[in-house]
Design an enzyme around this catalytic site. Structure first.
Site, mmCIF file in Angstrom:
data_model
loop_
_atom_site.group_PDB
_atom_site.id
_atom_site.type_symbol
_atom_site.label_atom_id
_atom_site.label_comp_id
_atom_site.label_asym_id
_atom_site.label_seq_id
_atom_site.Cartn_x
_atom_site.Cartn_y
_atom_site.Cartn_z
ATOM 1 C CB ALA A 129 -0.916 0.005 1.224
ATOM 2 C CB ALA A 131 -1.412 6.268 1.919
ATOM 3 C CB SER A 132 -1.101 11.270 1.195
ATOM 4 O OG SER A 132 -1.765 11.074 2.429
ATOM 5 C CE LYS A 156 1.136 4.533 8.107
ATOM 6 N NZ LYS A 156 -0.129 4.802 8.849
ATOM 7 C CG ASP A 291 -9.000 7.142 7.714
ATOM 8 O OD1 ASP A 291 -10.022 7.394 7.047
ATOM 9 O OD2 ASP A 291 -7.872 7.025 7.200
#
Length: 515
Positions: A129, A131-132, A156, A291
């Site tokens: 993944a 993401a921003s 991450k 979220d």
């Protein structure tokens, strides 16, 4: 002057991108730096496809991570942008192209202070993944006594340079918000500066992965012993400011309904567990995952719901939880005066406004929503429309509720995806009724009163100690006042009183001359 030049230059870049997507209305509504916006109007692409909200979303994606996060935050401000634009922004995704593995290696080795191969037995170079703010890689830890074959983990890693870009862009947002409050007093009610500050804190915490790891641990403790919902375990030995390592989840995405059914899982039970977990987060713990979209929720083979990605979290204090409970109970029982009184007691609406008028406004908002089929009722939409009428009653924006409303929108969307024919609040009704009875009933009110008395009792010794010391000082040396206090207490000369005698003399003199 340097700040002004820097912000105007960045605003020009942003305005050019917005113009290219025919989405300048976002900055035009702010009403500041009009010459910059007027110049950007020369570059507007009138043929840009899509609705205004879709064009704005496309522009924000092009502007990068901070703009994407800001767009997601704006998606809950239907009071500012309108329902359609807010809805378009709510689907804004923060998926971006991954950054190179060489950067991943450099960040991990710098943060963990050891070679990548020493920290991980195996490490997949291709992210699962991106993401921003960060991207995620699968890895396996070296064997140890607890995990003889190594442990499967998800790592991450923060994007390179994202902190610098965020500081630059949030500085511009704060500057614009300050200009709005200074030049448009009517905007102060919406608290633009406070809202941007809240956004700044939220994203800042996202960019220190130790905060996210701590949030995951806190939520895991809150749900310890719960067999229906859990949080993956943090590997603190492989976690730092820009790297976080969690246990890898083996489960199905919550929105893959066919796969859930094929695995022998009941989608209704999955949504019941999810809604119960969210309700417990908000009302029991006052600490919620803000979220919970389908990409962050998985279902394990035994039906346990697992949440990931704890970068955006929300907190609701006990007083706000009670107010929300009163509001929710009032809406569900159609007791709109109770809804109104809850707002006034909380101080969200000034005391000089009319309880009866706000009761009428609450009814006008709720009846069209509560009159729909049960599966279509949205508590998040109820809150959103309530915020839209706040200008009439001079109600200040409540930033802590905006994040909650966004979370409600997301979790209700999950519920409708997995079980379209039911309402998640109906599934959670037994839990809601139990909480309300315990918190808002006689026993709950008594407990709240006892807690208030206990807090006051804890403070009483300090108050008495301060009073005793003050009395001793007065008896020993008399009452001493600060020079500034004495100066303020002196009678101030009245200019009119001093001028009065001379004025009378002048009048008498004039009369004498004329006579």
């Amino acid at each position: 002057m340097q700040r002004l030049g820097r912000n105007l230059l960045r605003l020009w870049v942003i305005a050019r991108v917005l113009a290219r997507h025919n989405a300048l209305f976002l900055v035009e509504r702010v009403g500041v730096a009009k010459p910059v916006i007027a110049a950007a109007r020369l570059f507007v692409n009138e043929k840009a496809p899509g609705r205004p909200g879709q064009r704005l979303a496309n522009a924000l994606v092009e502007l990068g991570p901070t703009a994407i996060k800001f767009g997601q935050a704006l998606s809950i401000r239907s009071d500012l942008l309108g329902e359609e634009i807010a809805a378009d922004l709510s689907g804004l995704q923060d998926r971006l192209p991954p950054f190179p593995f060489e950067d991943v290696r450099e960040i991990i080795e710098s943060e963990l202070d050891r070679p990548l191969e020493a920290a991980f037995e195996a490490f997949e170079e291709t992210p699962v993944a991106a993401a921003s703010i960060a991207q995620v890689h699968y890895a396996v830890t070296p064997p140890d006594k607890t995990y003889p074959e190594g442990r499967k983990v998800a790592v991450k890693v923060l994007r390179p340079g994202v902190e610098t870009a965020f500081r630059r862009d949030v500085g511009l947002l704060i500057w614009l918000a300050e200009l709005m409050e200074a030049t448009q007093p009517i905007m102060k009610r919406l608290k633009p500066v406070e809202t941007i500050r809240t956004f700044e804190i939220s994203v800042h915490m996202e960019m220190d992965l130790r905060f996210e790891a701590a949030a995951a641990c806190e939520m895991a403790e809150n749900f310890a012993g719960d067999e229906t919902f859990r949080v993956p375990e943090v590997d603190w030995t492989r976690t730092a400011q820009r790297v976080m390592t969690l246990e890898r989840i083996v489960g199905l995405p919550i929105d893959e309904i066919d796969q859930l059914v094929a695995a022998g899982l009941d989608p209704l039970e999955v949504i019941r567990r999810t809604s119960n977990a969210f309700f417990n987060m908000v009302f029991r713990d006052g600490f919620f995952h803000a979220d919970m979209h389908p990409g962050n929720l998985f279902v394990e083979p035994d039906g346990t719901v697992v949440a990931v990605d704890f970068g955006i979290m929300g907190r609701v204090d006990s007083a706000t939880r009670r107010t929300l409970g009163e509001m929710l109970l009032g809406f569900l029982t159609r007791d709109y005066r109770r809804v109104s009184v809850a707002h006034f007691v909380a101080g969200w609406i000034p005391a000089d406004q009319s309880v009866e008028a706000f009761t009428q406004a609450s009814r006008s908002i709720a009846e069209p929503i509560l009159g729909k089929p049960l599966a279509e009722i949205s508590i998040a939409r109820l809150l959103g429309q309530l915020f839209q009428v706040t200008e009439t009653f001079n109600m200040s924006t409540q930033p802590q509720l905006l994040m909650l409303q966004k979370s409600l929108l997301v979790i209700e969307g999950v519920g409708r995806t997995v079980a379209p024919t039911v309402n998640m609040w109906e599934l959670a009704q037994p839990l809601i009724e139990k909480w309300m009875a315990e918190t808002l009933g006689p026993v709950g009110r008594l407990r709240s009163g006892m807690e208030t008395l206990a807090t006051a009792a804890d403070r009483l010794p300090k108050i008495l100690d301060h009073a005793d010391r003050a009395a001793s000082m007065i008896s020993a040396d008399g009452l001493r006042l600060h020079p500034d206090t004495l100066k303020a207490m002196r009678p101030r000369p009245n200019p009119f009183r001093q001028a009065l005698p001379w004025g009378l003399i002048a009048i008498l003199g004039t009369l004498l001359i004329l006579s």
